[in-house]
Each structure stands twice: as C-alpha cells, then as structure tokens.
Design a protein around this motif. Sequence first.
Motif, PDB file in Angstrom:
ATOM      1  N   THR A 125       2.268   1.306  11.379  1.00 33.26           N
ATOM      2  CA  THR A 125       1.744  -0.055  11.307  1.00 33.26           C
ATOM      3  C   THR A 125       2.560  -0.941  10.366  1.00 33.26           C
ATOM      4  N   HIS A 126       2.837  -0.470   9.153  1.00 36.65           N
ATOM      5  CA  HIS A 126       3.548  -1.322   8.202  1.00 36.65           C
ATOM      6  C   HIS A 126       4.993  -1.564   8.645  1.00 36.65           C
ATOM      7  N   TYR A 129       4.824  -4.283  11.145  1.00 38.63           N
ATOM      8  CA  TYR A 129       4.626  -5.525  10.393  1.00 38.63           C
ATOM      9  C   TYR A 129       5.960  -6.052   9.862  1.00 38.63           C
ATOM     10  N   PRO A 210       2.560  -2.615  -1.164  1.00 38.14           N
ATOM     11  CA  PRO A 210       1.900  -3.471  -2.162  1.00 38.14           C
ATOM     12  C   PRO A 210       0.790  -2.694  -2.862  1.00 38.14           C
ATOM     13  N   GLY A 212      -2.136  -3.638  -3.426  1.00 33.41           N
ATOM     14  CA  GLY A 212      -3.407  -3.874  -2.752  1.00 33.41           C
ATOM     15  C   GLY A 212      -3.293  -5.081  -1.842  1.00 33.41           C
ATOM     16  N   LYS A 213      -4.306  -5.296  -1.022  1.00 27.02           N
ATOM     17  CA  LYS A 213      -4.273  -6.408  -0.087  1.00 27.02           C
ATOM     18  C   LYS A 213      -4.391  -7.759  -0.775  1.00 27.02           C
ATOM     19  N   PHE A 214      -4.826  -7.761  -2.030  1.00 22.97           N
ATOM     20  CA  PHE A 214      -4.953  -9.010  -2.771  1.00 22.97           C
ATOM     21  C   PHE A 214      -4.022  -9.010  -3.987  1.00 22.97           C
ATOM     22  N   SER A 215      -2.902  -8.304  -3.840  1.00 25.11           N
ATOM     23  CA  SER A 215      -1.891  -8.253  -4.895  1.00 25.11           C
ATOM     24  C   SER A 215      -0.690  -9.103  -4.484  1.00 25.11           C
ATOM     25  N   TYR A 218       1.913  -8.937  -1.232  1.00 25.27           N
ATOM     26  CA  TYR A 218       1.331  -8.507   0.042  1.00 25.27           C
ATOM     27  C   TYR A 218       1.793  -9.419   1.177  1.00 25.27           C
ATOM     28  N   CYS A 219       1.816 -10.722   0.906  1.00 29.75           N
ATOM     29  CA  CYS A 219       2.262 -11.687   1.918  1.00 29.75           C
ATOM     30  C   CYS A 219       3.699 -12.153   1.679  1.00 29.75           C
ATOM     31  N   ARG A 224       7.626  -8.598  -3.557  1.00 31.27           N
ATOM     32  CA  ARG A 224       7.326  -7.183  -3.370  1.00 31.27           C
ATOM     33  C   ARG A 224       8.488  -6.320  -3.878  1.00 31.27           C
TER      34      ARG A 224
END
Length: 245
Positions: A125-126, A129, A210, A212-215, A218-219, A224
């Motif tokens: 998956t990643h 992405y 990352p 976490g998803k809110f670190s 991540y986007c 990163r």
Amino acid sequence: MAGDPVAEKAAASVLKRAVELDTARRFTESLVCYQEGLQLLMEALKANGQDENRRAELRKRAESYMSRAEFLKKHIENEKEAGKYHEKIEIVANSIGHSYQKVLGRFLDEYVTKVEIEDPYVRSTHQVYNLLRLSELLVGSCRNLKSIFLLTGKESGNQQDMLDELKQSLAKHKVVLAVEYSSTLHDREIRLDNGWIIKIGRGLDYFRPPEGKFSLGYCDYDLRPCHATTVDIFHSSKVRSVSNK
C-alpha cells in the motif's frame, strides 16, 4: 541603509546554497538556485535606487553569479549533447528535504509526454502511495504528459486493485497508465522522454515510515526522514523503452 534587507538576506542564502551545490558538482540543482538567487538579488538591486554605492556592489555580485550560471547552463547543455552528463546526489540517512519535487521537479517540463518507471517494489500500500505522489507531481508539472509506464514486481493481495484505481484516476486527466510485471527485475530508474534518466538506489521507496497519521511528514514528503540512498542523474537523447523489451 536604503533598500530591501529581506530580499538581500534571502538572495544571499539561496546563492550560498547555489555555490555549495556547484562545488558538489550537483549542477542542475545549482543552476536552479543561481537563477532563484539572482531574481532575489535583482529585486534587492531595484530597491536600492537611492544608494549608488550599494547598487554598484549588488550589481557586481549579480554579474559574477550570472556569469557562473551562464557557464553552468552551457556546460550542462554541452554534456547533454555529448551524452556524458552525470550528476550524483547522496541522500543521508534520516535527512529531510528530498521529496520527489526536490529530486525530480527541475527535469519536468512541457517536453515530457511519456514517463517510464522501472521499480521492482511498487507492491504494498505505501509503495503504491509513493507512485500516486509521483503521478500527482507528473500531472501537475508536465502539461503534455500522455502516458506513464510501470514495470514492477507482482504481489498477491490488493496490488492490482490499487493500481487499477490509480489508472482510472489518471485517465480522467487524459494520462494512460500501463503496468507490466517482471519476476527478475532489479533495476530502479525513471526515464523521461525529454532525455533525463534518474536512477535512485532504493527506487521510489526511500522514505522512512511517518511516526503517525497526524505527524509532520505524513503528507509533505519534504518533511519525511529518508533512508540512505544514492541518486544518479544522466541525460541521453535516446531513451530506452522498457515497453519494447
């Protein structure tokens, strides 16, 4: 002092980076920084209209950097025409600031109509992405892009579903994604049909996960941390087509 000290400071910072990249023989990156720095320096020069001494000093600096930028531009073109251009970038472990935009962005232009990606690990998956992020950059930067060709390894699971979804999304932007699989593939490179070839030691998957998803990171891939890898950049007037293997 008359003028714009903010523009001067920004120009000095960018031009310092240009010289560092120049010294490291990362010429395409250096040229971009020279051009950006010179633009900032010209803004500072315009703002110093009431100070002739300062204008003369800034003009002298601008002429020096402009001369070097012109030399680099000609050097790059000559090496490209001779098929000898090679630039090497070392990405240090845990360093940041190495998004696909930073690594590839300066090579993406209106002359790119086809991109060929050879990477055995666009499976999980990643990793898909990562391909999505690269595809977004390509669509946003190459206005005449028509196709993306991917050669990768086959994985059981939802790899095919993820790639099919990306294929459908790209089709809405009039870009065709073609995928082929190889069980013996080991090379990792990206070929643009404007002649640039980018070989990344770890392929597209050179980013650390990352926290976490809110670190942060991540986007924004520039934030990163990365694994250690090497990027080799070449130019060839004849780009080999993996689809014709």
